[in-house]
Design a protein around this motif. Sequence first.
Motif, short mmCIF file in Angstrom:
data_model
loop_
_atom_site.label_atom_id
_atom_site.label_comp_id
_atom_site.label_asym_id
_atom_site.label_seq_id
_atom_site.Cartn_x
_atom_site.Cartn_y
_atom_site.Cartn_z
N MET A 217 -9.44 108.36 -37.17
CA MET A 217 -9.47 109.41 -38.20
C MET A 217 -9.59 110.79 -37.55
O MET A 217 -8.96 111.76 -37.98
CB MET A 217 -10.65 109.19 -39.16
N SER A 218 -10.40 110.87 -36.52
CA SER A 218 -10.57 112.16 -35.84
C SER A 218 -9.28 112.57 -35.12
O SER A 218 -8.86 113.73 -35.14
CB SER A 218 -11.75 112.04 -34.89
N LEU A 219 -8.60 111.56 -34.53
CA LEU A 219 -7.31 111.85 -33.88
C LEU A 219 -6.31 112.35 -34.94
O LEU A 219 -5.54 113.27 -34.70
CB LEU A 219 -6.78 110.60 -33.19
N GLY A 220 -6.34 111.72 -36.11
CA GLY A 220 -5.45 112.14 -37.21
C GLY A 220 -5.62 113.62 -37.49
O GLY A 220 -4.65 114.37 -37.61
N LYS A 221 -6.87 114.06 -37.56
CA LYS A 221 -7.12 115.49 -37.83
C LYS A 221 -6.58 116.34 -36.66
O LYS A 221 -5.94 117.37 -36.87
CB LYS A 221 -8.61 115.71 -38.03
N LYS A 222 -6.84 115.86 -35.45
CA LYS A 222 -6.42 116.63 -34.27
C LYS A 222 -4.90 116.83 -34.24
O LYS A 222 -4.41 117.86 -33.81
CB LYS A 222 -6.90 115.90 -33.00
N ILE A 223 -4.16 115.84 -34.69
CA ILE A 223 -2.70 115.98 -34.65
C ILE A 223 -2.16 116.54 -35.98
O ILE A 223 -0.96 116.48 -36.23
CB ILE A 223 -1.99 114.66 -34.25
N GLY A 224 -3.05 117.05 -36.80
CA GLY A 224 -2.63 117.80 -38.00
C GLY A 224 -2.21 116.94 -39.18
O GLY A 224 -1.48 117.41 -40.05
N LYS A 225 -2.70 115.69 -39.21
CA LYS A 225 -2.31 114.82 -40.33
C LYS A 225 -3.36 114.85 -41.43
O LYS A 225 -4.53 115.16 -41.20
CB LYS A 225 -2.18 113.36 -39.84
N ALA A 226 -2.90 114.52 -42.66
CA ALA A 226 -3.83 114.23 -43.75
C ALA A 226 -4.05 112.73 -43.66
O ALA A 226 -3.19 111.94 -44.05
CB ALA A 226 -3.21 114.62 -45.07
N ALA A 227 -5.19 112.33 -43.08
CA ALA A 227 -5.43 110.90 -42.82
C ALA A 227 -6.24 110.29 -43.94
O ALA A 227 -7.23 110.87 -44.40
CB ALA A 227 -6.15 110.75 -41.48
N VAL A 228 -5.79 109.13 -44.40
CA VAL A 228 -6.45 108.42 -45.51
C VAL A 228 -6.64 106.97 -45.09
O VAL A 228 -5.73 106.36 -44.53
CB VAL A 228 -5.55 108.47 -46.77
N VAL A 229 -7.83 106.43 -45.37
CA VAL A 229 -8.10 105.04 -45.00
C VAL A 229 -7.62 104.09 -46.09
O VAL A 229 -7.84 104.33 -47.27
CB VAL A 229 -9.62 104.81 -44.81
N SER A 230 -6.95 103.02 -45.67
CA SER A 230 -6.58 101.96 -46.62
C SER A 230 -7.11 100.65 -46.05
O SER A 230 -7.08 100.44 -44.84
CB SER A 230 -5.06 101.88 -46.74
N LEU A 231 -7.59 99.78 -46.95
CA LEU A 231 -7.89 98.43 -46.46
C LEU A 231 -6.58 97.72 -46.17
O LEU A 231 -5.51 98.14 -46.62
CB LEU A 231 -8.70 97.66 -47.49
N ASN A 232 -6.69 96.61 -45.43
CA ASN A 232 -5.50 95.87 -45.02
C ASN A 232 -5.03 95.00 -46.18
O ASN A 232 -5.38 93.83 -46.27
CB ASN A 232 -5.91 95.01 -43.81
N ALA A 233 -4.29 95.58 -47.09
CA ALA A 233 -3.82 94.84 -48.27
C ALA A 233 -2.34 95.13 -48.46
O ALA A 233 -1.86 96.18 -48.01
CB ALA A 233 -4.60 95.30 -49.49
N PRO A 234 -1.60 94.22 -49.09
CA PRO A 234 -0.14 94.37 -49.19
C PRO A 234 0.28 95.76 -49.68
O PRO A 234 -0.20 96.24 -50.70
CB PRO A 234 0.24 93.30 -50.21
N GLY A 235 1.18 96.39 -48.93
CA GLY A 235 1.72 97.70 -49.32
C GLY A 235 0.76 98.85 -49.06
O GLY A 235 1.09 100.01 -49.31
N PHE A 236 -0.45 98.53 -48.54
CA PHE A 236 -1.50 99.55 -48.35
C PHE A 236 -1.65 100.36 -49.64
O PHE A 236 -1.68 99.77 -50.72
CB PHE A 236 -1.21 100.41 -47.12
N ILE A 237 -1.71 101.69 -49.56
CA ILE A 237 -1.91 102.46 -50.80
C ILE A 237 -0.56 102.96 -51.34
O ILE A 237 -0.15 102.64 -52.46
CB ILE A 237 -2.85 103.67 -50.56
N GLY A 238 0.15 103.74 -50.52
CA GLY A 238 1.32 104.48 -51.01
C GLY A 238 2.45 103.58 -51.48
O GLY A 238 2.95 103.72 -52.59
N ASN A 239 2.86 102.64 -50.62
CA ASN A 239 4.02 101.82 -50.98
C ASN A 239 3.70 100.85 -52.12
O ASN A 239 4.57 100.49 -52.90
CB ASN A 239 4.55 101.06 -49.76
N ARG A 240 2.42 100.46 -52.21
CA ARG A 240 2.05 99.58 -53.32
C ARG A 240 2.20 100.34 -54.65
O ARG A 240 2.71 99.80 -55.63
CB ARG A 240 0.61 99.11 -53.12
#
Length: 719
Positions: free
Chosen positions: A465-488
Motif C-alpha cells: 500500500m505504501s509503495l502504491g502511494k509512492k508510485i502515485g496510485k490510488a491504492a484500494v485493498v480487495s479480498l481475494n474474491a472473484p473479480g475483486f472489486i472493480g470487475n465484479r
Amino acid sequence: MTNELKGKVNYSVNSNIAILEVDNPPVNPLSSGVRAGLAEFIEKANSDESVKGVILTGAGRSFIAGADISEFGKSFDGPDLNTALRAIEFSKKPVLAAINGTALGGGLETALVCNYRMGTNKAIVGLPEVNLGLLPGAGGTQRLPRLVGPSQSLKMMLSGTPLSAKKALEQGILDAISENSLIDDAIAFLQDKIDLSDHPKVRDKNEKLLEARGSENVLAEAKALAAKTRRGQFAPGQIIACVEAAINEDDFDVGLKKESDYFLECLMNPQREAMIHIFFGERAASKIADIPKDTPLMPINTAGIVGSGTMGGGIAMNLANAGIPVLILDQDEENLERGMGVIEKNYQMMVDRGRMSQDQKDIVMGLITPTLSYDDLADVDMVVEAVYENLELKEEIFKTLDSVTKDSAILASNTSGLDIDALAASTNRPGKVVGTHFFSPANVMRLLEVVRGKDSSDETMATVMSLGKKIGKAAVVSLNAPGFIGNRMLAGYTYQANMLLLEGALPSQVDNALESFGMSMGPFRMLDLVGLDLGWRARKLANIETPLANKISDELCERDRFGQKNSKGFYNYSEGSRAPNPAPENEEIYKEISTKNNIQRREISDQEIVDRCILALVNEGARILEEGVAQRSGDMDIVYINGYGFPIWRGGPMFYANQLGLEEIIKKMDIFSDLDKEFWKPAPLLQKLADQSATFGEAPAVEDRAELLSFKVTNMGGV
Ligand code: 3H9
C-alpha cells in the motif's frame, strides 16, 4: 488561545524579525487555531516597536496545505480566512513568506498576501481547489493572474497542477530560492528591504491584466481547456468568471467580492461534497482497518517485473518514475526488445509533449534494465509478475521466483481475477504473496487494487500500500474474491447495457446516455476498445454456452467484428480513427436475437438506461461491502473513479446512491424487477440500510458485518 481551536501558530523573534510558524501537523492546513494565531501574532508583531519585519513559515514538511478541507460544509470556529489574510496584507511591517514545503490552495493564497516570497528548492506551489469542486476563494483568482498573467494562472487553476520552486521562480511567484538555511536566508533578505519606504503588494500589480483587457482569447482558450479536461464540472466556469473579473474590474476589492460570491456558489454545489468525499476517501482507502498504523514497512529499493508486454512495461515505468531501479524479465528476446522499445517510445512521447525533459527521460530509462535470466532477480526487494492470465503459467513463475529471489522479497501478481491463494500455495512464502491489479495503460491509470490473500502478512500489505502511494496510485485493498472489486461490479453494468440493446436501445443511445451522466466512455465504446473477441474466444475454448447478454458480442465476432482492433464492432471506425460511427448493419443482429429470445423491443428512456446500469453497480457494490471484500463503501468509489471513468464530481457509485437515497434505489429496483426478478433482488445490506434510512457510510465496520448479516466471510477462494 482557546483549547478548542485546531492547530496553532508559534511566535518567536530573531534579529528583530518576528517569526510566525504555522504548526498544525502533519501538513499545516489553515484550521481555526491557525487563522486565529495568524491574526493575533501579526497584530503582536506590529505593536512591538523592536520588531522590524515578519517571516511566515511552516513547521515540519509543509508550508500550508490550504484551508482545512474538513471544515467545508460545516460551521467553523475562529476568524474566517480572509480576515486573517487582510491582517497580513495590511501589516505595517513587511512580511515575507518563507515557503519550506507545500504551499497549496489557501497556503499559496496566504503567501500571495505577503510582500515577499522565498522558497527552498523543495517548495511546491499551486492552487488545486478545482480538484475539490472549489475555486481559490482567498484571493487566489485575483492575485495569481497579477503575478503570472491571466493565461498561465488559468492553466494552473484549471489543472490544479502545482509548480516546482524553480518554475515558480521563473513565473515570478517566488522572489528567491534559498539554497541553505531558509530562515537565515529569509532574515537576510528581509533585513535588506526593511528600510524601503514601500513594500510591494500583489494587489497593486495590474500590468498583466491590463494587457489582457479587451481580448477574448485568454478566456476562450480557458473555456476550451475546461470543456476538454473537466467535462460536467461546475467550478471551472466559476474560476474563469473570477479571472474575467480580475481582468475587467478596476477596483481590486470588487474582483475579490465577486470571487467570494462565486466561491460560495461552489461551496453550496453538490459537486463540492462529492469531490471532497473522494479526497478523504482516497486517504481512507490507503488504510487497512485491522493492520496497525505502525506496522514496519519493508524497504523496496529495487524491483523486478516478469513479462515485458503492455502491462509489464507500464508497471516498470511507474516504478522507474518513482526512482526505483527495475529489472524487466522476458524469456523471449524479441519480446523483451519490443517491450523496451515501447517503454522508450512512451517516454519519448512525454518529452515531445513537454511533460518530461530529455534529461529526465535519460534518468528513468537508465533505471530500467532488460534481462532474460531469472538469476538476475536474486537480490530485488519485490517482483511483480505481469504475464497473461493463465493460472498454471503464473504458478510455474511463482515457483521459480520463490527459488531464485531472496527470502524477504515480496512476490506480487498483476492479475485481474486469478486466485492469489493458489499462487501463494506454489511458494514457501505465502505471507509475502499479494495481488497487484494494475489497470491498462498502467503508466497512466491511477487505480491499483491490492489483493489480500488469506496469508498475506501485515507487513506485505502495508508495504505494498505504501509503495502504491509512492508510485502515485490510488491504492484500494480487495479480498481475494472473484473479480475483486472493480470487475465484479462491472459485470452487472455491462450485463444491463447488453440487455438494453436486446430490449430496443442502440449502442449510441446507451453510450450517449451514460456519457451525459458523466462516464468518460459509454459501455459499447469501451467494449470496442477492449476487444469483443477476448470473451468470445474464452467461451469457445472452454466450450461454455453463451449467456444471453453476451449473445450480441459473440454474433458480432462470428461476423469478424472484433472492435476497434479491426475497425468494426458495435460501431464502425474509419482507418486510423477512434471516432465511433453508427453501424446500421448490426441492427438486424440485435432484432434477431431479441425475437429468438422472446424479448419485446420498445422505446427506452435515457433515464432508464442510466438507472439500470448505475444501480447494477450499486447493488453489486452492496454485496461486496457486506462480504467484506471491500473494507468500506468509499473504497468502491475510489475504484470506479480511478479505474472505470466514473465522474469524480458525482463522488463514485456508492456516494451517488447515498445522495439519491437508498430507499429511492430500492423503489427503482423494485420497478426493474418486473424485467428480471433475480437480477434486481436487493443485496441484504442495501435493503437493511434502506429500511433504516441509513447510508452506505453507516454500514457496520468490516469485522462486524458478517455477524450482522449472518454471512460467513469465508467465501474468498478466488475463481
Ligand atoms: C482551499 O484552500 C480553499 C481556499 O482557496 C479558500 C478558503 C476560503 N485540510 O495527503 P496526505 C490531511 S481548499 C485538512 O496523506 P501527503 C489528510 O486528510 C484546500 N486535512 O499527505 C491526511 O489525513 P489522515 C486546497 C488535510 O504528504 C493528512 O493530512 N489544498 C489537508 O501525501 C496527510 O495528508 C489542497 O487541496 C487539508 N487541506 O500529501 C491540498 N491536506 O492522515 C490538499 C491534507 O488523517 N492536500 N490533509 O489521512 C494535499 O494535496 C496533500 O495532503 C499534500 C500532502 C500534498 C499537502
